[in-house]
Design an enzyme around this catalytic site. Structure first.
Site, PDB file in Angstrom:
ATOM      1  N   GLU A 159      10.899 -26.014 -65.605  1.00 21.77           N
ATOM      2  CA  GLU A 159       9.650 -26.626 -65.173  1.00 21.77           C
ATOM      3  C   GLU A 159       9.450 -26.463 -63.674  1.00 21.77           C
ATOM      4  O   GLU A 159      10.395 -26.565 -62.891  1.00 21.77           O
ATOM      5  CB  GLU A 159       9.624 -28.105 -65.561  1.00 21.77           C
ATOM      6  CG  GLU A 159       9.593 -28.310 -67.071  1.00 21.77           C
ATOM      7  CD  GLU A 159       9.496 -29.759 -67.480  1.00 21.77           C
ATOM      8  OE1 GLU A 159       9.151 -30.013 -68.644  1.00 21.77           O
ATOM      9  OE2 GLU A 159       9.774 -30.646 -66.645  1.00 21.77           O
ATOM     10  N   CYS A 454       9.559 -36.635 -58.757  1.00 25.95           N
ATOM     11  CA  CYS A 454      10.951 -36.364 -58.417  1.00 25.95           C
ATOM     12  C   CYS A 454      11.891 -37.021 -59.416  1.00 25.95           C
ATOM     13  O   CYS A 454      11.805 -38.216 -59.686  1.00 25.95           O
ATOM     14  CB  CYS A 454      11.235 -36.881 -57.009  1.00 25.95           C
ATOM     15  SG  CYS A 454      12.887 -36.509 -56.424  1.00 25.95           S
TER      16      CYS A 454
END
Length: 543
Positions: A159, A454
């Site tokens: 990703e 994150c």
């Protein structure tokens, strides 16, 4: 019911190999007796970049001077193959787009490429311009963040995250499939390590993201009215370029050092992506020897240390790989990277030969402003985010003027139930760390609603589809270039397997109805049992 697909634990040998893997391409050429000069290599990749990375047969025809008609190829299922999408994207500088600078390439190279086009698909020397494809991409509700699921040629998926700031775009890239570090708060760590990406596969993530930005920019320009002012046009022009690259996706970049280094060099090559050196950031959990190697090989790029704790015992609890690597050695390696360019300039000055390690405050402050080194610190409710921990972190960085970036924890599907402190507490934590002389800031969270923030990147391949760790729900119009739409998952009972979303929706509903009927029948039977028992007791008492 379809059999559950086994998760691939290792990567297959690459076939075809990515043409963007310069080392592999050079090796194949030399194996065929072809040796190219650096000039010819640079010219070849420059022309490939300017062409927008078309399929190899089209690129070879272009090199031979033939006219090539380009277009977008659509698949039968309605998806678009990005590898066949030859839409040019704007190059950044005049060097890589200057017209009339097409030097001749060796005929031996053109013959090799022509033969490569017609070579067998399973040939060891087979190359392709782009070997991966965008399986799907999702955009957050506010339109600032797009997460790309990039399917590699061996079926593994990584990703990337494209973040749109005011007037600039940043791409977060993956360097490995999964991660071996096993940080307790990171979703990628739950996958384990499957393998590393080649330098070409890392660079292909830039190609995919650049084409998405180019198409978005073109669509915006088509929908704008003719009277659009120049300021808006200039802003739109800036937004179709990737300005920053951060190696903060899946994997530990320094455990794939050779390929990450090669990819970084291509990113800052003025003939190709032409990114400024301080626009490329390599993040690491803490591989001290490789941190020093990066300082030696590429001191101009930014090095980010994922510290996450102010002392060694706390760090070992949340970062298992920290055992055996003292936190002081990591800070020392990070400090050396920040001061590397300053040290180089001092050594070039004959009057400063004796000065090698000691720097005054002005020199440190000057180096700190360039942000060549930074500490990343995830904010978790617990020991690592207390006021005492803030003082410990400040003292650890005291006198070094390091940049500290506080990262609000984004909820992930990890074993431990973790949470993020309040905004007020994080501001107080930041103030304390800053009081020790470090520049401390709180990172803006982007893409949390699409599991692209994150620590949230994870891929589940057991179902042959890409799933988010929070699993939506997301509107279907947020998914482009994809064959799969992320939908909310139904909680599974232990010991049961699920196949595709179609199978689960078609087969789990009858099962649910049967379970409901059995539950009702059991409840009625239990009630009758207690009534019968009560009547029996009353009858005995009357006797």
């Amino acid at each position: 019911m379809a059999a559950k697909q086994q998760v691939k634990r290792f990567r297959d040998p690459l076939c075809p190999k990515p043409l963007l893997d310069r080392a592999a391409f050079d090796k194949a050429l030399k194996a065929n007796g072809i040796t190219l000069s650096e000039h010819h290599f640079d010219n070849f990749y420059q022309r490939l970049h300017r062409s927008g990375y078309p399929p190899l047969d089209e690129f070879v025809a272009e090199l031979r001077g033939e006219v090539v008609e380009r277009g977008v190829s659509s698949n039968d299922d309605g998806s678009v193959s990005v590898a066949s999408n030859t839409t040019n994207f704007r190059t950044k500088n005049s060097v890589s787009s200057r017209p009339g600078r097409k030097s001749q390439l060796p005929k031996a190279l053109l013959e090799f490429l022509s033969n490569n086009v017609s070579a067998e698909a399973d040939s060891d020397e087979k190359f392709a311009t782009i070997t991966s494809k965008v399986q799907m991409h999702q955009t957050s509700a506010d339109g600032t963040t797009t997460k790309l699921a990039v399917e590699l040629q061996d079926g593994h998926v990584v990703e990337s995250v494209l973040m749109r700031h005011e007037g600039r775009c940043t791409l977060c890239v993956s360097s490995q499939v999964g991660c071996a570090m096993g940080c307790t708060f990171c979703a990628t760590g739950t996958m384990g390590i499957r393998g590393s990406l080649s330098s070409g596969e890392i660079l292909e993530q830039l190609v995919h993201a650049s084409k998405i930005l180019s198409e978005e920019s073109r669509d915006d320009m088509m929908t704008d009215e003719e009277g659009t002012d120049r300021k808006r046009q200039k802003k739109q022009k800036r937004m179709d370029l990737i300005r920053n690259i951060v190696f903060m996706g899946m994997g530990e970049p320094l455990n794939n050092y050779r390929n990450v280094l090669a990819a970084c060099r291509a990113m800052i090559d003025r003939r190709l992506w032409n990114l400024a050196h301080n626009r490329v950031t390599v993040s690491t959990v803490g591989v001290a020897s490789r941190m020093r190697d990066l300082t030696r090989d590429l001191p101009e790029v930014i090095l980010a240390l994922s510290l996450h704790a102010p002392n060694q015992p706390m760090r070992e609890k949340i970062v298992p790989s920290a055992k055996g690597t003292p936190i002081e050695s990591l800070i020392e390696a990070l400090d050396s990277h920040m001061m590397a360019l300053t040290k180089r300039k001092l050594l070039e000055n004959p009057q400063e030969d004796d000065k090698t390690t000691d720097f005054n405050i002005e020199e440190r402050q000057s180096a700190s402003k360039k942000k060549r080194a930074m500490i990343e610190y995830v904010m978790l409710v617990g020991d690592t985010s207390t006021i005492e921990a803030a003082h410990q972190l400040g003292k650890l960085c005291e006198g070094r003027h390091l940049v500290v970036n506080l990262i609000p924890y984004n909820k992930t599907d990890v074993k431990d139930k973790l949470d993020c402190p309040t905004e007020e507490h994080m501001q107080e934590f930041r103030r304390i760390v800053s009081s020790y002389g470090s520049f401390c800031s709180i990172r803006r969270t982007m893409g949390a609603d699409i599991a692209g923030a994150c620590g949230q990147l994870v891929v589940e391949q057991e179902k042959k589809q890409v799933l988010d760790i929070e699993d939506g729900p997301f509107p279907k119009d947020n998914v482009k270039f994809g064959r799969i739409v992320a939908t909310p998952r139904r909680k599974k009972s232990s010991g049961t397997d699920s196949s595709s979303s179609e199978e689960s929706s078609g087969k789990q509903q009858p099962t649910d109805r049967l379970l409901h009927q059995l539950t009702v029948a059991t409840a009625i039977a239990a009630s009758l049992f207690f009534v019968s028992a009560s009547l029996l007791v009353l009858q005995k008492r009357r006797r």
